[in-house]
Design a protein around this motif. Structure first.
Motif, PDB file in Angstrom:
ATOM      1  N   SER A  29      43.124  26.726  35.473  1.00  0.00           N
ATOM      2  CA  SER A  29      44.472  26.656  34.914  1.00  0.00           C
ATOM      3  C   SER A  29      44.872  28.050  34.442  1.00  0.00           C
ATOM      4  CB  SER A  29      44.512  25.670  33.741  1.00  0.00           C
ATOM      5  OG  SER A  29      43.821  26.217  32.622  1.00  0.00           O
ATOM      6  N   GLU A  30      46.128  28.196  34.056  1.00  0.00           N
ATOM      7  CA  GLU A  30      46.610  29.484  33.542  1.00  0.00           C
ATOM      8  C   GLU A  30      45.892  29.852  32.237  1.00  0.00           C
ATOM      9  OE1 GLU A  30      48.557  31.688  34.943  1.00  0.00           O
ATOM     10  OE2 GLU A  30      48.622  30.387  36.705  1.00  0.00           O
ATOM     11  N   VAL A  31      45.555  28.841  31.447  1.00  0.00           N
ATOM     12  CA  VAL A  31      44.830  29.093  30.196  1.00  0.00           C
ATOM     13  C   VAL A  31      43.478  29.740  30.493  1.00  0.00           C
ATOM     14  CG1 VAL A  31      43.750  28.023  28.174  1.00  0.00           C
ATOM     15  CG2 VAL A  31      45.993  27.235  28.962  1.00  0.00           C
ATOM     16  N   ASP A  32      42.786  29.240  31.516  1.00  0.00           N
ATOM     17  CA  ASP A  32      41.477  29.804  31.879  1.00  0.00           C
ATOM     18  C   ASP A  32      41.609  31.255  32.315  1.00  0.00           C
ATOM     19  OD1 ASP A  32      39.994  27.401  31.446  1.00  0.00           O
ATOM     20  OD2 ASP A  32      40.800  26.628  33.306  1.00  0.00           O
ATOM     21  N   PHE A  33      42.629  31.545  33.125  1.00  0.00           N
ATOM     22  CA  PHE A  33      42.816  32.922  33.569  1.00  0.00           C
ATOM     23  C   PHE A  33      43.210  33.827  32.408  1.00  0.00           C
ATOM     24  CE2 PHE A  33      43.370  31.157  37.963  1.00  0.00           C
ATOM     25  CZ  PHE A  33      42.299  31.837  38.516  1.00  0.00           C
ATOM     26  N   ASP A  34      43.975  33.311  31.457  1.00  0.00           N
ATOM     27  CA  ASP A  34      44.319  34.111  30.270  1.00  0.00           C
ATOM     28  C   ASP A  34      43.065  34.447  29.462  1.00  0.00           C
ATOM     29  OD1 ASP A  34      46.976  34.110  30.895  1.00  0.00           O
ATOM     30  OD2 ASP A  34      47.511  32.457  29.550  1.00  0.00           O
ATOM     31  N   GLN A  35      42.158  33.452  29.339  1.00  0.00           N
ATOM     32  CA  GLN A  35      40.910  33.691  28.604  1.00  0.00           C
ATOM     33  C   GLN A  35      40.046  34.725  29.315  1.00  0.00           C
ATOM     34  OE1 GLN A  35      39.072  29.822  28.199  1.00  0.00           O
ATOM     35  NE2 GLN A  35      40.094  29.426  26.254  1.00  0.00           N
ATOM     36  N   SER A  36      39.935  34.589  30.624  1.00  0.00           N
ATOM     37  CA  SER A  36      39.099  35.555  31.359  1.00  0.00           C
ATOM     38  C   SER A  36      39.717  36.946  31.316  1.00  0.00           C
ATOM     39  CB  SER A  36      38.887  35.100  32.811  1.00  0.00           C
ATOM     40  OG  SER A  36      40.076  35.218  33.574  1.00  0.00           O
ATOM     41  N   LEU A  37      41.062  37.032  31.347  1.00  0.00           N
ATOM     42  CA  LEU A  37      41.715  38.342  31.282  1.00  0.00           C
ATOM     43  C   LEU A  37      41.477  38.998  29.932  1.00  0.00           C
ATOM     44  CD1 LEU A  37      43.507  40.528  32.441  1.00  0.00           C
ATOM     45  CD2 LEU A  37      45.515  39.205  31.695  1.00  0.00           C
ATOM     46  N   GLN A  38      41.560  38.241  28.839  1.00  0.00           N
ATOM     47  CA  GLN A  38      41.335  38.821  27.517  1.00  0.00           C
ATOM     48  C   GLN A  38      39.905  39.336  27.381  1.00  0.00           C
ATOM     49  OE1 GLN A  38      43.695  39.571  25.337  1.00  0.00           O
ATOM     50  NE2 GLN A  38      45.035  38.769  26.959  1.00  0.00           N
ATOM     51  N   ALA A  39      38.943  38.554  27.887  1.00  0.00           N
ATOM     52  CA  ALA A  39      37.546  39.012  27.853  1.00  0.00           C
ATOM     53  C   ALA A  39      37.370  40.257  28.720  1.00  0.00           C
ATOM     54  CB  ALA A  39      36.624  37.890  28.328  1.00  0.00           C
ATOM     55  N   ALA A  40      38.047  40.269  29.890  1.00  0.00           N
ATOM     56  CA  ALA A  40      37.948  41.416  30.795  1.00  0.00           C
ATOM     57  C   ALA A  40      38.548  42.669  30.162  1.00  0.00           C
ATOM     58  CB  ALA A  40      38.636  41.090  32.117  1.00  0.00           C
ATOM     59  N   LEU A  41      39.694  42.526  29.504  1.00  0.00           N
ATOM     60  CA  LEU A  41      40.343  43.692  28.897  1.00  0.00           C
ATOM     61  C   LEU A  41      39.529  44.258  27.739  1.00  0.00           C
ATOM     62  CD1 LEU A  41      44.097  42.591  28.930  1.00  0.00           C
ATOM     63  CD2 LEU A  41      43.014  44.383  30.316  1.00  0.00           C
ATOM     64  N   ASP A  42      38.892  43.385  26.964  1.00  0.00           N
ATOM     65  CA  ASP A  42      38.024  43.881  25.885  1.00  0.00           C
ATOM     66  C   ASP A  42      36.926  44.765  26.453  1.00  0.00           C
ATOM     67  OD1 ASP A  42      39.506  42.514  24.017  1.00  0.00           O
ATOM     68  OD2 ASP A  42      38.134  40.810  23.895  1.00  0.00           O
ATOM     69  N   THR A  43      36.333  44.303  27.550  1.00  0.00           N
ATOM     70  CA  THR A  43      35.271  45.085  28.197  1.00  0.00           C
ATOM     71  C   THR A  43      35.838  46.357  28.822  1.00  0.00           C
ATOM     72  OG1 THR A  43      33.901  43.142  28.655  1.00  0.00           O
ATOM     73  CG2 THR A  43      33.553  45.063  30.065  1.00  0.00           C
ATOM     74  N   TYR A  44      37.004  46.231  29.456  1.00  0.00           N
ATOM     75  CA  TYR A  44      37.576  47.363  30.177  1.00  0.00           C
ATOM     76  C   TYR A  44      37.942  48.507  29.236  1.00  0.00           C
ATOM     77  CZ  TYR A  44      40.091  49.763  33.895  1.00  0.00           C
ATOM     78  OH  TYR A  44      40.495  50.686  34.840  1.00  0.00           O
ATOM     79  N   ARG A  45      38.438  48.183  28.061  1.00  0.00           N
ATOM     80  CA  ARG A  45      38.768  49.243  27.099  1.00  0.00           C
ATOM     81  C   ARG A  45      37.514  50.015  26.693  1.00  0.00           C
ATOM     82  NH1 ARG A  45      42.873  45.393  25.449  1.00  0.00           N
ATOM     83  NH2 ARG A  45      41.352  44.232  24.183  1.00  0.00           N
ATOM     84  N   ARG A  46      36.419  49.298  26.508  1.00  0.00           N
ATOM     85  CA  ARG A  46      35.161  50.000  26.176  1.00  0.00           C
ATOM     86  C   ARG A  46      34.680  50.834  27.353  1.00  0.00           C
ATOM     87  NH1 ARG A  46      34.457  45.049  23.375  1.00  0.00           N
ATOM     88  NH2 ARG A  46      33.418  44.054  25.152  1.00  0.00           N
ATOM     89  N   PHE A  47      34.885  50.331  28.543  1.00  0.00           N
ATOM     90  CA  PHE A  47      34.473  51.054  29.753  1.00  0.00           C
ATOM     91  C   PHE A  47      35.225  52.377  29.891  1.00  0.00           C
ATOM     92  CE2 PHE A  47      35.885  51.697  34.233  1.00  0.00           C
ATOM     93  CZ  PHE A  47      34.704  52.219  34.742  1.00  0.00           C
ATOM     94  N   LEU A  48      36.530  52.362  29.660  1.00  0.00           N
ATOM     95  CA  LEU A  48      37.326  53.578  29.839  1.00  0.00           C
ATOM     96  C   LEU A  48      36.961  54.684  28.862  1.00  0.00           C
ATOM     97  CD1 LEU A  48      40.944  52.270  30.602  1.00  0.00           C
ATOM     98  CD2 LEU A  48      39.257  53.201  32.202  1.00  0.00           C
ATOM     99  N   THR A  49      36.387  54.337  27.735  1.00  0.00           N
ATOM    100  CA  THR A  49      36.013  55.364  26.760  1.00  0.00           C
ATOM    101  C   THR A  49      34.801  56.167  27.206  1.00  0.00           C
ATOM    102  OG1 THR A  49      34.653  53.812  25.507  1.00  0.00           O
ATOM    103  CG2 THR A  49      36.969  54.027  24.864  1.00  0.00           C
ATOM    104  N   ASP A  50      33.965  55.555  28.095  1.00  0.00           N
ATOM    105  CA  ASP A  50      32.762  56.271  28.547  1.00  0.00           C
ATOM    106  C   ASP A  50      32.303  55.675  29.882  1.00  0.00           C
ATOM    107  OD1 ASP A  50      30.552  57.811  28.855  1.00  0.00           O
ATOM    108  OD2 ASP A  50      29.560  57.202  26.998  1.00  0.00           O
ATOM    109  N   GLU A  51      33.008  56.051  30.936  1.00  0.00           N
ATOM    110  CA  GLU A  51      32.732  55.453  32.245  1.00  0.00           C
ATOM    111  C   GLU A  51      31.318  55.754  32.736  1.00  0.00           C
ATOM    112  OE1 GLU A  51      35.695  56.213  35.232  1.00  0.00           O
ATOM    113  OE2 GLU A  51      37.336  56.183  33.777  1.00  0.00           O
ATOM    114  N   GLU A  52      30.850  56.967  32.496  1.00  0.00           N
ATOM    115  CA  GLU A  52      29.558  57.369  33.046  1.00  0.00           C
ATOM    116  C   GLU A  52      28.396  56.622  32.405  1.00  0.00           C
ATOM    117  OE1 GLU A  52      31.939  59.421  32.179  1.00  0.00           O
ATOM    118  OE2 GLU A  52      32.531  60.125  34.178  1.00  0.00           O
ATOM    119  N   GLN A  53      28.464  56.371  31.126  1.00  0.00           N
ATOM    120  CA  GLN A  53      27.347  55.759  30.420  1.00  0.00           C
ATOM    121  C   GLN A  53      27.473  54.234  30.284  1.00  0.00           C
ATOM    122  OE1 GLN A  53      24.672  57.584  29.570  1.00  0.00           O
ATOM    123  NE2 GLN A  53      25.755  59.322  30.511  1.00  0.00           N
ATOM    124  N   PHE A  54      28.553  53.687  30.743  1.00  0.00           N
ATOM    125  CA  PHE A  54      28.785  52.259  30.547  1.00  0.00           C
ATOM    126  C   PHE A  54      27.826  51.422  31.397  1.00  0.00           C
ATOM    127  CE2 PHE A  54      30.816  48.184  31.292  1.00  0.00           C
ATOM    128  CZ  PHE A  54      31.285  47.834  30.031  1.00  0.00           C
TER     129      PHE A  54
END
Length: 200
Positions: free
Chosen positions: A95-120
């Motif tokens: 459902s759209e709710v499931d995709f919203d949940q997965s996107l929020q979890a993905a964005l939390d991870t992605y923001r941490r990734f962008l701060t240090d791509e090489e060491q992530f």
């Protein structure tokens, strides 16, 4: 029923790779990379023989996604995209709710990734309570009526043929039968019953 979000994405300088995954898939190198992008929903079997449903969606990263005014771009000024979704051991209808949940979890991870791509390193995702429900099952197949129609049609045709033969026998002319001692009648007398063939 449980689901685990995952994320496959690239950074400003690095190429696509898994950034977030269920802990039981982290060691299976290339598994999610090969699946994400192949179709919106698929059922796969892991190296260990475990059947999983994998669903995913694509998201173009915006500035607000990472807390900036402008959308991030790679070193060649191309927009950045996320392939996010979730993994479930059950056959679920997302459902759209499931995709919203997965996107929020993905964005939390992605923001941490962008701060240090090489060491992530890949992060293990926490299970979510899905809004998805198991599909109601395959649609019911209409009962096949074609053979029944054929049988009925054959019966009607048979009755019609028998009726035609009977009517023809009662009203039609019988072909004359030549016998040594008889002559061919020029016109048979009208009859009210089935005419008898002359005997030789």
């Amino acid at each position: 029923m449980r689901t685990w979000p995952f994320l496959v994405a690239r950074g400003r300088r690095s190429g696509y790779r898994v950034l977030l995954a269920p802990d039981f898939l982290i060691s299976q190198y290339g598994f999610l990379e090969d699946i994400a992008g192949s179709g919106p929903r698929t059922v796969v079997t892991t190296v260990g023989g475990r059947k999983l449903t994998v669903v995913w969606s694509e998201h173009t990263v915006t500035g607000p996604d990472i807390g900036t005014e402008d959308a991030p771009r790679d070193e060649h000024s191309r927009p950045l995209h996320l392939l996010h979704g979730f993994v479930s051991p059950d056959a679920v209808q997302p459902s759209e709710v499931d995709f919203d949940q997965s996107l929020q979890a993905a964005l939390d991870t992605y923001r941490r990734f962008l701060t240090d791509e090489e060491q992530f390193t890949v992060e293990a995702s926490a299970s979510l309570q899905p809004d998805s429900s198991a599909p109601a099952g395959p649609p019911s197949v209409p009962r096949k009526i074609f053979p029944v129609v054929l049988v009925g049609l054959a019966a009607v045709v048979t009755v019609a043929v028998i009726t035609i033969i009977a009517v023809t026998s009662l009203t039609g002319e019988q072909p004359p039968v030549l016998c040594p001692s008889t002559t061919v009648p020029t016109a048979p007398a009208p009859v009210t019953s089935v005419p008898l063939r002359p005997s030789c």
